[in-house]
Design an enzyme around this catalytic site. Structure first.
Site, PDB file in Angstrom:
ATOM      1  N   TYR A 164       0.835  -1.205   0.000  1.00 27.14           N
ATOM      2  CA  TYR A 164       0.000   0.000   0.000  1.00 27.14           C
ATOM      3  C   TYR A 164       0.869   1.254   0.000  1.00 27.14           C
ATOM      4  CZ  TYR A 164      -3.111   3.660   1.758  1.00 27.14           C
ATOM      5  OH  TYR A 164      -3.796   4.839   1.924  1.00 27.14           O
ATOM      6  N   VAL A 194      -6.975   9.367   9.544  1.00 26.23           N
ATOM      7  CA  VAL A 194      -8.164  10.221   9.543  1.00 26.23           C
ATOM      8  C   VAL A 194      -9.327   9.508  10.234  1.00 26.23           C
ATOM      9  CG1 VAL A 194      -9.661  11.638   8.093  1.00 26.23           C
ATOM     10  CG2 VAL A 194      -7.346  11.049   7.300  1.00 26.23           C
TER      11      VAL A 194
END
Length: 337
Positions: A164, A194
């Site tokens: 990733y 987040v």
């Protein structure tokens, strides 16, 4: 949600925005803020990670007139022919679509590469061809890899620890190359963990805050990987919305940029679960903690330096971590998720 600086700028002109991953967590929050500010938005999502329910939730929070400024296209960013004819005369691109999760990328690197590299390149090149003013995209704090430097500063990264992370680094390199080759302006935003309303709490790869909130609400055990001293810079969604819109509309010199987007504070997993239990008034005797081995690809500590985004964009933190966590818990409680 966002600061007066942005409200003043958006009040002057109605721009046309393209949001990829519009039905997802971050995409739907961006959509809501732009519609509230009477902007025109075209959104793309294949609904693999996003949900129509998120769009319906946005619809409830805006007026009918504002909602009519939104056009939704169900399409996959890997299939350019499924959407390119609908995307014209765009002022700004906010590219959020991606296959998230370090663990997903380790399990299936090919699918992660297709979405995060091929899909990214499709949107980057299309945005260049139609002449958007700014291309803003979601990068990740994962590009810092094994760097032990705290806080993390944009110019100092380490060795990558996951597939990733590699895809996000490739995004940054493609953007840098597009500026050198075509003079195409882009702004990459390295998000630091987040959290906020509409974040998916379900599945094995769900982010820790929504997953833990749901599990505490359902009176289930909490699994902590490692000793609980692992720490993260948890970033309120309002700061990410602000960073995206500021990046697009600020009159920065034409070049390639990468900015950290964080809260500038660090919270350990032990501290996080203690705060969630405290907010939900769970007694010590009812707290269910289980410690498990560290997971592959996870970094030990993370903390963002936000000096550059403050300096270049006049970015200002919208909220403290504790206040945003409390708001998020209340939102999940109200939704009975």
């Amino acid at each position: 949600m966002i600061n007066n600086q942005i409200n003043r700028i958006l009040a002057k002109k109605k721009y046309h925005w393209l949001i990829t991953g519009v039905a997802g967590f971050i995409g739907s929050n961006l959509l809501e803020e732009l519609l509230i500010n009477n902007q025109k938005v075209t959104g793309i999502d294949n609904l693999s990670n996003g949900y129509i329910d998120n769009l319906n939730d946005v619809k409830k929070n805006v007026t009918l007139k504002q909602w009519k400024n939104f056009k939704f296209i169900k399409a996959d960013i890997c299939d350019l022919n499924s959407f390119n004819k609908y995307v014209k005369k765009i002022d700004f691109t906010l590219h959020q679509a991606a296959r998230g999760s370090v663990l997903k990328s380790i399990k299936d690197p090919v699918k992660t590469n297709q979405s995060n590299v091929t899909g990214f390149l499709n949107i980057l090149n299309l945005s260049r061809k139609i002449g958007v003013k700014s291309f803003v995209y979601a990068s990740s704090s994962s590009v810092y890899g094994d760097s032990k430097i705290l806080p993390k500063v944009e110019k100092k990264t380490g060795n990558l620890l996951s597939n990733y992370a590699l895809t996000k680094k490739i995004n940054e390199d493609y953007s840098k190359l597009f500026f050198k080759q075509y003079g195409f302006k882009s702004i990459g935003l390295r998000y630091f963990n987040v959290f906020g309303k509409r974040q998916d709490p379900n599945g094995d790869y769900a982010a820790v805050i929504p997953r833990w909130i749901k599990r505490v609400l359902k009176n289930k055990k909490i699994e902590i990987y490692g000793d609980g001293k692992t720490s993260r810079d948890f970033t309120p969604i309002s700061d990410v919305v602000q960073a995206n819109i500021l990046s697009a509309i600020k009159n920065l010199p034409k070049k390639n940029y990468v900015f950290n987007v964080g809260n500038g504070s660090r919270t350990s997993l032990n501290q996080l679960i203690a705060k969630i239990y405290l907010n939900l008034k769970v007694s010590k005797s009812n707290q269910k903690l289980v410690y498990k081995p560290f997971r592959q690809g996870d970094i030990r500590h993370s903390l963002a330096s936000i000096n550059q985004i403050r300096k270049k964009l006049n970015f200002k933190r919208s909220s403290t971590f504790d206040h945003s966590l409390e708001f998020t818990i209340k939102w999940f409680f109200k939704k009975n998720i």
